[in-house]
Design a protein around this motif. Structure first.
Motif, PDB file in Angstrom:
ATOM      1  N   GLU A 122       5.064   4.248  10.833  1.00  0.00           N
ATOM      2  CA  GLU A 122       6.263   3.511  11.230  1.00  0.00           C
ATOM      3  C   GLU A 122       6.091   2.003  11.094  1.00  0.00           C
ATOM      4  O   GLU A 122       6.959   1.296  10.605  1.00  0.00           O
ATOM      5  CB  GLU A 122       6.635   3.856  12.670  1.00  0.00           C
ATOM      6  CG  GLU A 122       7.243   5.268  12.804  1.00  0.00           C
ATOM      7  CD  GLU A 122       7.622   5.584  14.225  1.00  0.00           C
ATOM      8  OE1 GLU A 122       7.323   4.753  15.106  1.00  0.00           O
ATOM      9  OE2 GLU A 122       8.213   6.653  14.463  1.00  0.00           O
ATOM     10  N   GLU A 123       4.932   1.496  11.547  1.00  0.00           N
ATOM     11  CA  GLU A 123       4.723   0.059  11.495  1.00  0.00           C
ATOM     12  C   GLU A 123       4.618  -0.437  10.059  1.00  0.00           C
ATOM     13  O   GLU A 123       4.995  -1.552   9.734  1.00  0.00           O
ATOM     14  CB  GLU A 123       3.445  -0.305  12.272  1.00  0.00           C
ATOM     15  CG  GLU A 123       3.553  -0.017  13.774  1.00  0.00           C
ATOM     16  CD  GLU A 123       2.264  -0.390  14.505  1.00  0.00           C
ATOM     17  OE1 GLU A 123       1.321  -0.833  13.807  1.00  0.00           O
ATOM     18  OE2 GLU A 123       2.212  -0.263  15.728  1.00  0.00           O
ATOM     19  N   ILE A 124       4.064   0.450   9.175  1.00  0.00           N
ATOM     20  CA  ILE A 124       3.865   0.059   7.780  1.00  0.00           C
ATOM     21  C   ILE A 124       5.177   0.066   7.026  1.00  0.00           C
ATOM     22  O   ILE A 124       5.443  -0.776   6.192  1.00  0.00           O
ATOM     23  CB  ILE A 124       2.874   1.032   7.101  1.00  0.00           C
ATOM     24  CG1 ILE A 124       1.546   0.967   7.812  1.00  0.00           C
ATOM     25  CG2 ILE A 124       2.708   0.719   5.636  1.00  0.00           C
ATOM     26  CD1 ILE A 124       0.551   1.975   7.292  1.00  0.00           C
ATOM     27  N   THR A 125       6.008   1.015   7.342  1.00  0.00           N
ATOM     28  CA  THR A 125       7.172   1.279   6.487  1.00  0.00           C
ATOM     29  C   THR A 125       8.486   0.722   7.008  1.00  0.00           C
ATOM     30  O   THR A 125       9.494   0.799   6.323  1.00  0.00           O
ATOM     31  CB  THR A 125       7.350   2.787   6.313  1.00  0.00           C
ATOM     32  OG1 THR A 125       7.576   3.383   7.591  1.00  0.00           O
ATOM     33  CG2 THR A 125       6.129   3.405   5.672  1.00  0.00           C
ATOM     34  N   SER A 126       8.514   0.179   8.186  1.00  0.00           N
ATOM     35  CA  SER A 126       9.777  -0.274   8.746  1.00  0.00           C
ATOM     36  C   SER A 126      10.457  -1.312   7.868  1.00  0.00           C
ATOM     37  O   SER A 126      11.648  -1.245   7.614  1.00  0.00           O
ATOM     38  CB  SER A 126       9.549  -0.837  10.157  1.00  0.00           C
ATOM     39  OG  SER A 126       8.630  -1.917  10.087  1.00  0.00           O
ATOM     40  N   ASP A 127       9.689  -2.294   7.360  1.00  0.00           N
ATOM     41  CA  ASP A 127      10.259  -3.314   6.483  1.00  0.00           C
ATOM     42  C   ASP A 127      10.508  -2.753   5.088  1.00  0.00           C
ATOM     43  O   ASP A 127      11.427  -3.164   4.395  1.00  0.00           O
ATOM     44  CB  ASP A 127       9.324  -4.528   6.390  1.00  0.00           C
ATOM     45  CG  ASP A 127       9.254  -5.265   7.739  1.00  0.00           C
ATOM     46  OD1 ASP A 127      10.227  -5.159   8.508  1.00  0.00           O
ATOM     47  OD2 ASP A 127       8.224  -5.925   7.994  1.00  0.00           O
ATOM     48  N   ASP A 128       9.686  -1.828   4.681  1.00  0.00           N
ATOM     49  CA  ASP A 128       9.790  -1.267   3.321  1.00  0.00           C
ATOM     50  C   ASP A 128      11.084  -0.488   3.125  1.00  0.00           C
ATOM     51  O   ASP A 128      11.619  -0.426   2.025  1.00  0.00           O
ATOM     52  CB  ASP A 128       8.604  -0.342   3.071  1.00  0.00           C
ATOM     53  CG  ASP A 128       8.587   0.166   1.660  1.00  0.00           C
ATOM     54  OD1 ASP A 128       8.600  -0.678   0.748  1.00  0.00           O
ATOM     55  OD2 ASP A 128       8.561   1.398   1.496  1.00  0.00           O
ATOM     56  N   GLU A 129      11.613   0.054   4.215  1.00  0.00           N
ATOM     57  CA  GLU A 129      12.829   0.846   4.108  1.00  0.00           C
ATOM     58  C   GLU A 129      14.037  -0.010   3.752  1.00  0.00           C
ATOM     59  O   GLU A 129      15.084   0.495   3.394  1.00  0.00           O
ATOM     60  CB  GLU A 129      13.090   1.581   5.425  1.00  0.00           C
ATOM     61  CG  GLU A 129      12.122   2.714   5.668  1.00  0.00           C
ATOM     62  CD  GLU A 129      12.170   3.729   4.538  1.00  0.00           C
ATOM     63  OE1 GLU A 129      13.269   4.076   4.087  1.00  0.00           O
ATOM     64  OE2 GLU A 129      11.098   4.146   4.095  1.00  0.00           O
ATOM     65  N   ALA A 133       0.830  -1.203   0.000  1.00  0.00           N
ATOM     66  CA  ALA A 133       0.000   0.000   0.000  1.00  0.00           C
ATOM     67  C   ALA A 133       0.863   1.251   0.000  1.00  0.00           C
ATOM     68  O   ALA A 133       0.611   2.202  -0.751  1.00  0.00           O
ATOM     69  CB  ALA A 133      -0.934  -0.004   1.213  1.00  0.00           C
ATOM     70  N   VAL A 134       1.889   1.266   0.831  1.00  0.00           N
ATOM     71  CA  VAL A 134       2.770   2.427   0.893  1.00  0.00           C
ATOM     72  C   VAL A 134       3.482   2.627  -0.447  1.00  0.00           C
ATOM     73  O   VAL A 134       3.629   3.754  -0.933  1.00  0.00           O
ATOM     74  CB  VAL A 134       3.792   2.287   2.033  1.00  0.00           C
ATOM     75  CG1 VAL A 134       4.868   3.366   1.922  1.00  0.00           C
ATOM     76  CG2 VAL A 134       3.081   2.389   3.373  1.00  0.00           C
ATOM     77  N   HIS A 135       3.893   1.523  -1.070  1.00  0.00           N
ATOM     78  CA  HIS A 135       4.557   1.617  -2.380  1.00  0.00           C
ATOM     79  C   HIS A 135       3.610   2.226  -3.411  1.00  0.00           C
ATOM     80  O   HIS A 135       3.999   3.097  -4.197  1.00  0.00           O
ATOM     81  CB  HIS A 135       5.006   0.230  -2.821  1.00  0.00           C
ATOM     82  CG  HIS A 135       5.703   0.218  -4.151  1.00  0.00           C
ATOM     83  ND1 HIS A 135       6.980   0.709  -4.318  1.00  0.00           N
ATOM     84  CD2 HIS A 135       5.284  -0.201  -5.368  1.00  0.00           C
ATOM     85  CE1 HIS A 135       7.325   0.592  -5.596  1.00  0.00           C
ATOM     86  NE2 HIS A 135       6.319   0.037  -6.253  1.00  0.00           N
ATOM     87  N   GLN A 136       2.365   1.786  -3.407  1.00  0.00           N
ATOM     88  CA  GLN A 136       1.387   2.321  -4.348  1.00  0.00           C
ATOM     89  C   GLN A 136       1.108   3.798  -4.064  1.00  0.00           C
ATOM     90  O   GLN A 136       0.981   4.606  -4.980  1.00  0.00           O
ATOM     91  CB  GLN A 136       0.079   1.532  -4.253  1.00  0.00           C
ATOM     92  CG  GLN A 136       0.145   0.127  -4.817  1.00  0.00           C
ATOM     93  CD  GLN A 136       0.341   0.146  -6.328  1.00  0.00           C
ATOM     94  OE1 GLN A 136       1.193  -0.540  -6.854  1.00  0.00           O
ATOM     95  NE2 GLN A 136      -0.451   0.928  -7.043  1.00  0.00           N
TER      96      GLN A 136
END
Length: 494
Positions: free
Chosen positions: A468-475, A110-113
């Motif tokens: 933070e919870e959504i993006t921690s792995d995405d980073e 979702a964050v990527h989109q």
């Protein structure tokens, strides 16, 4: 998902910095979550995203239709299950909203989109802003500061009021060279909405560039007393300008040329020494052709209006001057007239059986007069004299070795055969070259966009603990013309 008012603060910051509507960013976030759900779960799923502009809360729901028998779990929900989940008031045909849990894998998608869509909206909004800002500048002169070159070295990047315009190499006058920090003036050929490389189409080779410089430098042109009716150029080499005066007491050629050529010399210096001939425009096409051919005299002219073509017969002694080196002089005249022209000498016309009408600006008596022949011989003598070194290009001109009469018939035949096709062929080559440049640039830009997509919305991630919870792995995750002196002396005689 944590939801805080910090989301609103971040959105406001983005909207302010990028000069776009905050609603555009909010819509981008909603659209991003919807697309993520479609990609992660089911492309046919119907979802709804709510964004609370007061608290910054983001909620997502899967919309399900209540049915007796379920055929598709992503679109429907059974009546019994619906009552258990949403209460006894639910009836068949209702649409219920099931909250979507933001699990880690879906959240990263979702964050990527969101990043992609918000970035697209930012770029689209910026392009719209630039278009609205500069559309009124189309067909005008602008001056900007050179800030560098593109990665391929095919264009200067020119800053104009905070916007970068690309001044492509093919739009430069020969010998144009600029350094970072230099100020450069250019003509705006067009302003486009969707060109990702440069919305401002800048040029120093367009006929409009010369026209606007004349308008800027000559008061009589600026106030409309004299009107520029046409411009034809071989950039950096030679140009012809057709002008008309709307005041019978003001002579258009003399006004533009100026005392002792001072005005036209000033303009020529701005174009790297481009020689500029000014002729008087006339609505009578025959008279205009004769004016455009100056200083060459015209023996006969026959215009085919249906085919937009003209046969022009000139004195044998001036045929080479009329054509110019590699056909430059004739090509400039053709472009000024906006028609195909066939230039022949009196001898060639007679050999081909073409009638010599003697309706030009020289009579048969004048053609054989001593004054005309002496003037022609003086031109030949000037042409055959060794020319001065061209220190600007650090090389010696080769005119001394050029016989203007040798192979003239062959050059004329080649010119007449190629003139109609040359402009089109040149444009095709330029378009192909430009297209390839765009393809190369596009490939590099794709990688840049991917990186940009991954980093640009870090404004939200870094500033909003809600993500933070959504993006921690995405980073982790051209040649010179025949003889400049011949044309220059034309104005001395005037």
């Amino acid at each position: 998902m944590k939801n805080t008012a910090e989301i609103l603060e971040a959105l406001t910051q983005i909207a302010t910095e990028k000069e776009i509507d905050k609603e555009e960013v909010i819509e981008g976030i909603k659209e991003g979550f919807k697309k993520a759900y479609e990609r992660f779960f089911d492309p046919e799923a119907v979802t709804e995203v709510d964004f609370d502009e007061q608290t910054g809360a983001i909620k997502m729901f899967l919309l399900l239709k209540v049915v007796q028998k379920v055929d598709d779990d992503w679109l429907e929900i059974g009546i019994n299950e619906a009552k258990d989940e949403f209460g006894d008031n639910v009836a068949i045909g209702d649409v219920v909203k099931r909250p979507v849990e933001f699990e880690d894998e879906f959240s990263r998608l979702a964050v990527h989109q969101v990043r992609q869509i918000v970035q697209q909206k930012i770029r689209s909004s910026e392009r719209e802003r630039i278009y609205n800002k500069f559309i009124d500048k189309a067909h005008e002169l602008l001056t900007g500061k050179v800030v560098g070159m593109n990665d391929q070295g095919t264009a200067y990047l020119v800053d104009v009021d905070g916007v970068n315009a690309s001044l492509w190499n093919k739009k430069l006058i020969p010998d144009d060279e600029f350094e970072v920090g230099d100020f450069v003036t250019f003509y705006v050929e067009d302003v486009e909405k969707d060109n990702r490389f440069s919305q401002i189409q800048a040029s120093r080779t367009a006929p409009g560039f010369l026209k606007k410089i004349i308008e800027r430098e000559i008061p009589e042109v600026a106030d409309g007393t004299i009107e520029i009716m046409g411009v034809s150029r071989q950039p950096g080499v030679r140009a012809k300008v057709a002008a008309i005066s709307h005041d019978e007491n003001i002579e258009p050629i003399g006004s533009i040329v100026g005392p002792q050529g001072s005005r036209i010399t000033n303009i020529s210096n701005q174009l790297n020494g481009e020689k500029i001939d000014v002729v008087e425009w006339n609505e009578d096409i025959n008279k205009f052709i004769m004016n455009a051919m100056a200083p060459v005299r015209v023996v006969s002219v026959d215009v085919d209006e249906e085919n937009n073509e003209a046969d022009i017969i000139v004195p044998d002694e001036q045929l080479s001057l009329a054509i110019g080196r590699n056909g430059i002089a004739a090509r400039i005249v053709a472009n000024l007239l906006k028609m195909k022209i066939n230039i022949l000498s009196v001898s060639q016309a007679q050999e081909l059986g073409i009638p010599v009408q003697w309706n030009g600006n020289i009579t048969e008596e004048e053609l054989t007069s001593k004054d005309f022949l002496d003037a022609t011989n003086r031109r030949k003598n000037k042409t055959n004299q060794p020319s001065k070194p061209n220190f600007k290009n650090n090389k010696t001109s080769q005119r001394a070795n050029y016989d203007p009469i040798a192979d003239l018939e062959q050059e004329l035949e080649r010119f007449q055969a190629e003139l109609a096709k040359e402009n089109e062929t040149h444009e095709q080559k330029q378009e192909q070259k430009f297209a390839q440049e765009q393809v190369n640039h596009e490939e590099e830009k794709i990688e840049e966009d991917i990186k940009e997509v991954e980093t640009n919305l870090d404004e939200i991630q870094e500033n909003l603990k809600a993500f933070e919870e959504i993006t921690s792995d995405d980073e982790e995750d051209e040649d010179e013309d025949f003889d400049d002196e011949d044309f220059d002396s034309y104005y001395d005689e005037k």
